[in-house]
Design an enzyme around this catalytic site. Structure first.
Site, PDB file in Angstrom:
ATOM      1  N   HIS A 166       1.441   5.188   6.530  1.00 52.80           N
ATOM      2  CA  HIS A 166       1.266   5.838   5.232  1.00 52.80           C
ATOM      3  C   HIS A 166       1.474   7.343   5.391  1.00 52.80           C
ATOM      4  O   HIS A 166       1.687   7.834   6.498  1.00 52.80           O
ATOM      5  CB  HIS A 166      -0.121   5.523   4.683  1.00 52.80           C
ATOM      6  CG  HIS A 166      -0.353   4.059   4.486  1.00 52.80           C
ATOM      7  ND1 HIS A 166      -0.979   3.266   5.435  1.00 52.80           N
ATOM      8  CD2 HIS A 166      -0.019   3.230   3.471  1.00 52.80           C
ATOM      9  CE1 HIS A 166      -1.013   2.014   5.008  1.00 52.80           C
ATOM     10  NE2 HIS A 166      -0.437   1.966   3.815  1.00 52.80           N
ATOM     11  N   ASP A 176      -3.011   5.868  11.812  1.00 54.88           N
ATOM     12  CA  ASP A 176      -2.156   5.445  10.699  1.00 54.88           C
ATOM     13  C   ASP A 176      -0.869   6.266  10.753  1.00 54.88           C
ATOM     14  O   ASP A 176      -0.835   7.433  10.365  1.00 54.88           O
ATOM     15  CB  ASP A 176      -2.863   5.664   9.366  1.00 54.88           C
ATOM     16  CG  ASP A 176      -2.042   5.170   8.176  1.00 54.88           C
ATOM     17  OD1 ASP A 176      -0.880   4.772   8.381  1.00 54.88           O
ATOM     18  OD2 ASP A 176      -2.557   5.189   7.054  1.00 54.88           O
ATOM     19  N   SER A 227       0.811  -1.214   0.000  1.00 58.47           N
ATOM     20  CA  SER A 227       0.000   0.000   0.000  1.00 58.47           C
ATOM     21  C   SER A 227       0.848   1.269   0.000  1.00 58.47           C
ATOM     22  O   SER A 227       0.361   2.339  -0.376  1.00 58.47           O
ATOM     23  CB  SER A 227      -0.941   0.007   1.215  1.00 58.47           C
ATOM     24  OG  SER A 227      -0.214  -0.160   2.419  1.00 58.47           O
TER      25      SER A 227
END
Length: 341
Positions: free
Chosen positions: A311, A308, A61
């Site tokens: 990312h 998160d 990702s």
């Protein structure tokens, strides 16, 4: 160079401003090398260098994060410099955007580990748990490698997930799975990562039909504090990059980075084709950017406030990675033009 409102391809989880993040200073920092200049991203330059060519982002990702950043940089330019909006020609297996004016394709292909994986039972590992074959490249993307001119590879973080490691069809280790305590695991997840990198690099530099440019982007640093991603770790309230004296050594990131470099160097020694393979080392530089992650602003839903810290917000630090990519491509293709002329 773009905003969260000007680019339609930003994944919701990376749309930090759209998810309510109140500060914006993290969008404005740029990295300045100590012994050279890193030019700002030039969309027209990128498309001209990539005329008639395809760049593919392959991996996890974080690869998607970087590919979407590149699309946003090019999309914004379509409004400013008369670069047309790309057409989406992709499918579930291969996301593909096409810029007609220069016949340039931007591709993304998913591959969690970059090597072959299967849920099938092997020896004492039952069906269901993922078996990662460290010495076999992921055939789902390898068959397309000869059709790409530039390949950007991303992996590493899936080695924190439950899996069984297989070498020469023999189980040699596991992560969050090792039921038979009488057997001794031969490798851990960090060593397994290094072995996978060596294999995938070797597979590309020995591929008889690949003559392009491959870029291995180094391990992307995460910034969880007080736990891991699944045990309550967070990066709340980080609004500025770390100062050098604030840096805290992270053994796991350091070891993953070290094994990745070792795997790259071992794999590149097996080179037998006409490809070019470089490592783009972002790990140390972006270890300072604990302010660049979504944190709790990965969703508008207050019931889904999982943090998160892996990312990267868009716009944000990830955009610099594509300035690196453009500079690598410029040096490669302009260098070839100079030598041929």
């Amino acid at each position: 160079m773009y905003t969260n409102n000007s680019c339609p391809v930003i994944t919701r989880m990376q749309n930090c401003q759209g998810n309510g993040r109140p500060d914006r200073e993290y969008e404005s920092y740029r990295w300045k090398p100590s012994q050279c200049d890193l030019p700002r991203f030039d969309a027209k330059k990128f498309l001209e260098l990539m005329r008639g060519k395809t760049i593919a982002f392959i991996g996890d990702s974080v690869a998607r994060n970087q590919m979407e950043s590149l699309l946003c940089l090019l999309w914004q330019a379509s409004k400013t410099f008369s670069v047309e909006v790309p057409r989406n020609q992709g499918n579930r297996r291969m996301h593909r955007y096409y810029f007609r004016s220069t016949s340039t394709k931007i591709v993304r292909m998913w591959s969690s580990w970059l090597v072959h994986q299967t849920p099938e039972a092997i020896d004492f590992a039952p069906e269901g748990v993922t078996k990662v074959h460290l010495d076999t490249p992921d055939e789902n993307f390898m068959e397309f490698v000869p059709t790409f001119d530039v390949v950007v590879l991303s992996s590493g973080h899936w080695f924190a997930k439950q899996s069984v490691y297989v070498l020469n069809n023999e189980i040699v280790g596991g992560r969050l799975w090792w039921p038979d305590k009488s057997r001794e695991a031969k490798i851990n997840n960090i060593e397994a990562f290094g072995a996978s990198v060596e294999n995938i690099v070797a597979s590309i530099v020995t591929h008889p039909n690949f003559t392009g440019l491959a870029i291995l982007r180094s391990y992307s640093p995460s910034h969880y504090e007080g736990g891991a991603w699944d045990t309550g770790g967070s990066c709340t309230g980080k609004t500025r990059p770390l100062e050098p004296e604030q840096m805290v050594k992270n053994d796991n990131i350091d070891k993953m980075h070290e094994k990745q470099i070792t795997g790259f160097l071992r794999g590149i020694q097996k080179k037998s084709n006409k490809s070019k393979f470089v490592m783009m080392d972002i790990t140390g530089v972006f270890s300072y950017r604990h302010d660049g992650h979504p944190g709790p602003f990965r969703s508008l839903d207050p019931n889904k406030r999982t943090h998160d810290c892996l990312h990267w917000c868009m716009p944000g630090p990830v955009d610099t990675w594509n300035e690196f990519v453009l500079e690598i491509i410029r040096r490669e293709y302009e260098g070839k033009k100079s030598s041929s002329s």
